[in-house]
Design a protein around this motif. Sequence first.
Motif, PDB file in Angstrom:
ATOM      1  N   GLN A 379      16.372  33.211 104.763  1.00 28.66           N
ATOM      2  CA  GLN A 379      16.090  33.426 103.344  1.00 28.66           C
ATOM      3  C   GLN A 379      14.711  34.057 103.158  1.00 28.66           C
ATOM      4  O   GLN A 379      14.535  34.958 102.326  1.00 28.66           O
ATOM      5  CB  GLN A 379      16.183  32.097 102.585  1.00 28.66           C
ATOM      6  CG  GLN A 379      15.961  32.208 101.092  1.00 28.66           C
ATOM      7  CD  GLN A 379      17.016  33.043 100.384  1.00 28.66           C
ATOM      8  OE1 GLN A 379      18.151  33.173 100.874  1.00 28.66           O
ATOM      9  NE2 GLN A 379      16.665  33.628  99.243  1.00 28.66           N
ATOM     10  N   LYS A 380      13.740  33.567 103.921  1.00 35.51           N
ATOM     11  CA  LYS A 380      12.389  34.132 103.828  1.00 35.51           C
ATOM     12  C   LYS A 380      12.397  35.613 104.202  1.00 35.51           C
ATOM     13  O   LYS A 380      11.777  36.443 103.531  1.00 35.51           O
ATOM     14  CB  LYS A 380      11.437  33.368 104.744  1.00 35.51           C
ATOM     15  CG  LYS A 380      10.003  33.854 104.667  1.00 35.51           C
ATOM     16  CD  LYS A 380       9.089  33.036 105.580  1.00 35.51           C
ATOM     17  CE  LYS A 380       7.649  33.561 105.534  1.00 35.51           C
ATOM     18  NZ  LYS A 380       6.751  32.798 106.436  1.00 35.51           N
ATOM     19  N   LYS A 382      14.882  37.692 104.017  1.00 30.55           N
ATOM     20  CA  LYS A 382      15.585  38.433 102.965  1.00 30.55           C
ATOM     21  C   LYS A 382      14.664  38.702 101.775  1.00 30.55           C
ATOM     22  O   LYS A 382      14.616  39.822 101.243  1.00 30.55           O
ATOM     23  CB  LYS A 382      16.813  37.651 102.504  1.00 30.55           C
ATOM     24  CG  LYS A 382      17.612  38.315 101.378  1.00 30.55           C
ATOM     25  CD  LYS A 382      18.859  37.498 101.070  1.00 30.55           C
ATOM     26  CE  LYS A 382      19.704  38.150  99.969  1.00 30.55           C
ATOM     27  NZ  LYS A 382      19.055  38.049  98.647  1.00 30.55           N
ATOM     28  N   GLU A 383      13.914  37.688 101.357  1.00 32.14           N
ATOM     29  CA  GLU A 383      13.015  37.853 100.209  1.00 32.14           C
ATOM     30  C   GLU A 383      11.893  38.851 100.515  1.00 32.14           C
ATOM     31  O   GLU A 383      11.486  39.618  99.629  1.00 32.14           O
ATOM     32  CB  GLU A 383      12.423  36.494  99.830  1.00 32.14           C
ATOM     33  CG  GLU A 383      13.462  35.546  99.233  1.00 32.14           C
ATOM     34  CD  GLU A 383      12.928  34.137  99.043  1.00 32.14           C
ATOM     35  OE1 GLU A 383      11.739  33.900  99.378  1.00 32.14           O
ATOM     36  OE2 GLU A 383      13.688  33.270  98.554  1.00 32.14           O
ATOM     37  N   GLU A 386      13.556  42.670 100.736  1.00 28.21           N
ATOM     38  CA  GLU A 386      14.287  43.255  99.600  1.00 28.21           C
ATOM     39  C   GLU A 386      13.536  44.391  98.897  1.00 28.21           C
ATOM     40  O   GLU A 386      14.153  45.384  98.520  1.00 28.21           O
ATOM     41  CB  GLU A 386      14.688  42.158  98.606  1.00 28.21           C
ATOM     42  CG  GLU A 386      15.930  41.407  99.065  1.00 28.21           C
ATOM     43  CD  GLU A 386      16.352  40.304  98.108  1.00 28.21           C
ATOM     44  OE1 GLU A 386      15.467  39.774  97.390  1.00 28.21           O
ATOM     45  OE2 GLU A 386      17.552  39.971  98.089  1.00 28.21           O
ATOM     46  N   HIS A 401      20.957  37.449 107.427  1.00 26.38           N
ATOM     47  CA  HIS A 401      21.070  36.512 106.306  1.00 26.38           C
ATOM     48  C   HIS A 401      22.531  36.227 105.989  1.00 26.38           C
ATOM     49  O   HIS A 401      22.928  35.056 105.794  1.00 26.38           O
ATOM     50  CB  HIS A 401      20.361  37.079 105.077  1.00 26.38           C
ATOM     51  CG  HIS A 401      20.347  36.143 103.910  1.00 26.38           C
ATOM     52  ND1 HIS A 401      21.364  36.116 102.970  1.00 26.38           N
ATOM     53  CD2 HIS A 401      19.458  35.178 103.523  1.00 26.38           C
ATOM     54  CE1 HIS A 401      21.092  35.203 102.067  1.00 26.38           C
ATOM     55  NE2 HIS A 401      19.941  34.612 102.373  1.00 26.38           N
TER      56      HIS A 401
END
Length: 409
Positions: A379-380, A382-383, A386, A401
Amino acid sequence: MASLGERIKQIRKQQGLTLQALAGDQLSKGMLSLIENNKANPSMESLSYIAERLGIERNELLQEMPTAELRALLDEIEEKRRNVSGTSDEMMSGFEEIAERIHPYVEKLPFRYESARLLEIYSRCCYQTKRYDWKPAFDRAEAIYEQLHLINSVADLHMFRALMKFTEHQYTEALASLQASRKTIEEQSGVLDPLKKLDFDYYESILYSATGDQKNARRLMEEAIEYSRKHQIFYQINALYRLAGFEALLAGDLERKDYYVGKLKLFAEFSDDPEINAYANAIEIHYLNSFTHEYEKADQLLEETRNLLDEEDFYFLEKGKALFGIGRIEEALDCFKQHRMNSFIHHPYDLSMHYEKEAYMALIYEQLDEHEQAKIYAQKAKELIEPMPDLPYKQFILETHRKIWGKAG
């Protein structure tokens, strides 16, 4: 801080002169008294006369630091600046030391080139460390350079102002600012100094690539390289070859990538600089790890070059990837934990490369059956990725992810 009148009085008394003796036959004793008590301002003609009577240069009265002290300070600071290197923390510490050293002098620097240069260095260090307010010193440096008609120095400040926006990831604004500055400098000077032209070309190509305009980024790089070749100017050629080689790698143009890596190696041999050869190897290591997945070759080249690479930043990142690919996942995880991204990295390409670390750590935790930890790192990653451009790094992170978050539990 002594005023002009106070400095005249101080030097007069040091030389044992009375008001009448210093006034001579061109000034009245009363007028000199008014000047010394800051109740009247001398004309430049009167100031020259007073300086001549005191046996000093007029500038010695106008400035608040002796010339010898000013030059010695600048020499010391330039040496300190050249020696700033190492990790992010080490560089920050170096910048803080320089800012601290200059700070007591900032308000009493006279109108001279040396002062402008000190103010420029001070403002840059303050901006990086947020230790003091950088802008007043920056503006004073620019004003002195402009009044002394030092166009190249003004250009350096304009470039720095544009790159401030780059460090804040305002890439489009940074490019517009740099191009506006370039136009202004070209209009002022007629023809850009060759070294400044190469500076502008280099930074403009970087900013074009940061905004996703690969066509113009490549055009400017190749124009700058050809200009350097034609005029036999090797300034910035190392950086240009590195940038061109990496751009070619991302574009999938392996022939052009090999060409520029080869040019880097030749230039390393020509300049007898092993660090330049290490830059060439770094491109190859990254290519072997992230594009062809020849992990053992990448690992071998990493170890051959390790003593010349930024260990916390580049080495541990690529070593972790190589070990992961070989299957030594716990050793890979240890490397990724030691990785520290340099705080001076701001280009989307470089940021994207480093953001892969979290995706690799997610994959490792998944293999270690620590699914919740894997989800956190996926998740980290991906953030972080992005906002970045659509490059292979982004595709890898988003796929990781989907793979991890698609699992139950």
